[in-house]
Design an enzyme around this catalytic site. Sequence first.
Site, mmCIF file in Angstrom:
data_model
loop_
_atom_site.group_PDB
_atom_site.id
_atom_site.type_symbol
_atom_site.label_atom_id
_atom_site.label_comp_id
_atom_site.label_asym_id
_atom_site.label_seq_id
_atom_site.Cartn_x
_atom_site.Cartn_y
_atom_site.Cartn_z
ATOM 1 N N HIS A 67 0.807 -1.216 0.000
ATOM 2 C CA HIS A 67 0.000 0.000 0.000
ATOM 3 C C HIS A 67 0.842 1.269 0.000
ATOM 4 O O HIS A 67 0.517 2.233 -0.710
ATOM 5 C CB HIS A 67 -0.967 -0.013 1.192
ATOM 6 C CG HIS A 67 -2.011 -1.070 1.088
ATOM 7 N ND1 HIS A 67 -2.194 -2.031 2.054
ATOM 8 C CD2 HIS A 67 -2.920 -1.341 0.111
ATOM 9 C CE1 HIS A 67 -3.176 -2.839 1.686
ATOM 10 N NE2 HIS A 67 -3.625 -2.444 0.507
ATOM 11 N N GLU A 111 -15.313 -0.445 -5.223
ATOM 12 C CA GLU A 111 -14.969 -1.858 -5.043
ATOM 13 C C GLU A 111 -16.127 -2.708 -5.554
ATOM 14 O O GLU A 111 -17.275 -2.513 -5.140
ATOM 15 C CB GLU A 111 -14.699 -2.158 -3.567
ATOM 16 C CG GLU A 111 -14.678 -3.627 -3.186
ATOM 17 C CD GLU A 111 -13.634 -4.445 -3.916
ATOM 18 O OE1 GLU A 111 -14.006 -5.475 -4.516
ATOM 19 O OE2 GLU A 111 -12.448 -4.044 -3.901
ATOM 20 N N ASP A 143 -18.873 -1.354 -10.146
ATOM 21 C CA ASP A 143 -17.881 -1.663 -11.167
ATOM 22 C C ASP A 143 -16.974 -0.452 -11.394
ATOM 23 O O ASP A 143 -17.415 0.580 -11.915
ATOM 24 C CB ASP A 143 -18.603 -2.028 -12.462
ATOM 25 C CG ASP A 143 -17.669 -2.471 -13.569
ATOM 26 O OD1 ASP A 143 -16.441 -2.308 -13.432
ATOM 27 O OD2 ASP A 143 -18.171 -2.984 -14.586
ATOM 28 N N ASP A 162 -6.055 -0.456 -7.493
ATOM 29 C CA ASP A 162 -5.623 -1.470 -6.525
ATOM 30 C C ASP A 162 -6.441 -2.724 -6.803
ATOM 31 O O ASP A 162 -7.352 -3.082 -6.066
ATOM 32 C CB ASP A 162 -5.847 -0.951 -5.110
ATOM 33 C CG ASP A 162 -5.431 -1.955 -4.044
ATOM 34 O OD1 ASP A 162 -4.883 -3.015 -4.398
ATOM 35 O OD2 ASP A 162 -5.666 -1.672 -2.856
#
Length: 287
Positions: A67, A111, A143, A162
């Site tokens: 991260h 997410e 999405d 990510d």
Amino acid sequence: MSSAAQPNGGWIDEHHNGVRYGLEGRVLVEETSSFQRITVIESERYGNGLLLDGCWMTAERQERHYHESLVHPALCSAASIERVLVIGGGDGGTARECLRHAGVQHLDMVEIDGRVVELSQQHLPSIGGGCWSDPRFHLHVGDGIAWAAEAADGSYDVVLVDGSDPAGPAEGLFNRAFFNHCKRILKPGGVFATQSESPEAFRQVHLDTVKLIRELFGHADPLYGWVPMYPSGWWSWTFAASDGPRYRQPLPERAAAIASGCEIWSPRWQRGAFDAVPAFMDRELNG
């Protein structure tokens, strides 16, 4: 690319191309969401960890390797950091590191799998930390590819991807159309960053990703580090900007404000990580 993780004599393994990467521990949760198989494990070495479709995503005592490497080169170099978009990142670690920067005023995290968020909040709370209750943080379960396609031009200062490996629900995060939208929604002086796989375990995907992003943005470079629990342990993140490689030069005041709280990232580490280009990659990019 990777087979299912199975508890086997106390070991939970990810299998990838004839090699296995495992932790000794026990499975706490294993379930199938609408998108993927989610496994939460407990280990003595790295604490609680998360796998998606049998692939390691994160663990409590490994996550900073990933991260910090994704977030701080971007957040320390963009012209402004008021508005940030994180695509993926359901464990909360990327959002947590972004929100350490006082200049961030609004962070959207998109997410696709809300169950990943719920299980991370329950079993890996230290990774998201205080991000979930930060008033600047806005969670959208949906999405991320569609979000980027529908966002207005120039609507974010920083866009961070990510995502998991380019298969299943993350497959669309590694293609020209998606990267073009990420470029379009950046403000002038903005920075884009994505995890870009292992140059050893996912060599061709890594090569193709970096070259495509460089072609689209004009300026893009991989940064090399390590996440010991991932296939090969050797990992990469690729940074891009349209107005020059600003991501290589952290602004001193932003860096100073967050450096003391970092375990991996520092301006010195970042310089070395950008310069640690293996010979094959240098030939592909600059030959």
